[in-house]
Design an enzyme around this catalytic site. Structure first.
Site, PDB file in Angstrom:
ATOM      1  CD  GLU A  93      -1.220  48.223 -20.530  1.00 50.28           C
ATOM      2  OE1 GLU A  93      -1.472  48.591 -21.708  1.00 50.28           O
ATOM      3  OE2 GLU A  93      -0.109  47.781 -20.186  1.00 50.28           O
ATOM      4  CD  GLU A 128       2.453  52.843 -25.474  1.00 48.69           C
ATOM      5  OE1 GLU A 128       3.255  52.020 -25.952  1.00 48.69           O
ATOM      6  OE2 GLU A 128       1.556  52.528 -24.640  1.00 48.69           O
TER       7      GLU A 128
END
Length: 397
Positions: free
Chosen positions: A201, A306
């Site tokens: 990520e 997020e």
């Protein structure tokens, strides 16, 4: 700093420790030890030079062959690759967007043959492990009522064989409301079942109480349990770039109804390694040997935002995602990803393919939402907007 202690031995030991630190470091700006109490005070192994950024960050320039990656048991005899076997290239940025500004550069540069490593603060990433993987779209109804503190507004592609993904995203500094909260925007490249997911990520992240927008990477090899970490906090990622410090602030950031500032992120597979580009710079790679499922190819790529919701005072957090505005507000007001592409292999030739159909997902659309764009913005390709303000009369629990 005052110390009231009659024990001469303790005073002497403290004096010797402080003196050895100041004299033994290449820390040249004269900042007193008490001003660095939130930073790791120990100089990293292999440090050649140390630089203090204007924002208080401390950067160690570490011998590239003594970086943390080589403490991994599977990388003891690893040979560094200084570039992929064939360079696929990062996202091409406009000339005004070509450089990512990190303030520590104003006070010095790390020499070639070293990599910059920021001294992480203690407990900087309290939710770095043990977080729950993104719920599948088929789990939408169940996810609203569970105890998952992770809120998502994302798009994805899955079910294929992917060799990487890339996009350009605008950079914001969302308000992070309470202790333990964070807000981020990133790309996930993943493989494997949720409970054992392998993922690499990269993106930008804002934590409380730091509240600065920082470049970050993350990886896990076992579903966010014990294998993996942020940046270079554990052995895994092999950095080769001497200009970018993972975890350092990104400047400038976008403003509502004003100029938008962007970064381009590319993650792709070459032979066994997963390479990372930021803008058109190669930062390094995750060796395939530290993974089980990602040792091969990815099966899912996710783009989006997020938030970690600590439910302060029994209600949903006020922590913002993206710009703090919903995706339907569009360009200049909402956070976005544009030029969304994945890498495919056609008869041995690796090429980037524009994603034609995005699957959108939001855990709580009244808190943070996703708006896949149908309109054509010049040069934006496949793109979407996302984000939101968090707590409101509609987003209460």
């Amino acid at each position: 700093m005052a110390y009231v202690n009659n024990n001469k031995l303790e005073c002497l030991l403290f004096f010797l420790f402080a003196s050895s630190y100041v004299l033994g470091d290449t820390f040249v700006c004269g900042r007193k030890i008490e001003n660095m109490k939130n930073n790791v005070l120990v100089k990293r192994k292999g440090t050649i030079k140390t630089i203090e950024g204007e924002d208080g960050d401390i950067i160690d320039c570490v011998d590239i062959y003594q970086q943390p990656a080589f403490d991994h048991p599977l990388l003891k005899n690893h040979t560094i690759q200084m570039k992929p076997s064939s360079i696929s290239g990062g996202v091409k940025m406009n000339s005004s967007q070509a450089e990512l500004i990190q303030d520590w550069h104003k006070n010095g540069q790390c020499p070639k043959g070293t990599i910059p490593i920021r001294r992480e603060q203690q407990d900087e990433h309290p939710h770095g492990r043990g977080v729950k993987w993104i719920p599948r779209r088929t789990q939408l109804n169940q996810s609203i009522n569970n105890d998952n503190h992770n809120e998502f507004a994302t798009v994805d592609i899955e079910g294929g064989t992917f060799y990487g993904g890339r996009a350009i995203l605008n950079v914001w500094n969302p308000v992070v409301y309470s202790n333990g909260d964070f807000s981020l925007a990133q790309i996930w490249v993943t493989a494997g079942p949720d409970k054992e997911v392998n993922t690499v990520e990269a993106g930008w992240k804002v934590d409380y109480p730091d509240r600065k927008t920082r470049l970050f990477i993350f990886w896990t090899g076992d579903g966010y349990k014990s294998k993996g970490c942020y940046n270079l906090e554990c052995p895994g990622f092999v950095q080769i770039n001497h200009k970018f410090a993972l975890g350092s602030p990104i400047k400038p950031v976008s403003r509502y109804s004003a100029q938008q500032f962007e970064i381009g992120i590319t993650i792709y597979k070459r032979k066994r390694n997963w390479w990372l580009h930021v803008q058109d710079q190669i930062l390094g790679y995750w060796p395939g040997s530290i993974f089980h499922y990602l040792a091969s190819t990815a099966t899912r790529i996710v783009w989006g935002g997020e938030v970690y919701n600590t439910n302060p005072n029994g209600h949903h957090t006020r922590t913002q995602m993206g710009s703090g505005h919903f995706g339907n507000e569009g360009y200049g007001k909402a956070s976005y990803f544009r030029n969304i592409e994945y890498m495919d292999n056609y008869s041995g030739k690796f090429i980037y393919v524009q994603v034609r159909s995005l699957h959108a997902y939001a855990t709580r659309p009244f808190c943070y939402n996703v708006e896949v764009a149908n309109n054509t913005v010049g040069g934006f390709g496949t793109h979407f907007y996302f984000g939101g303000p968090g707590y409101s009369t509609l987003c209460a629990v």
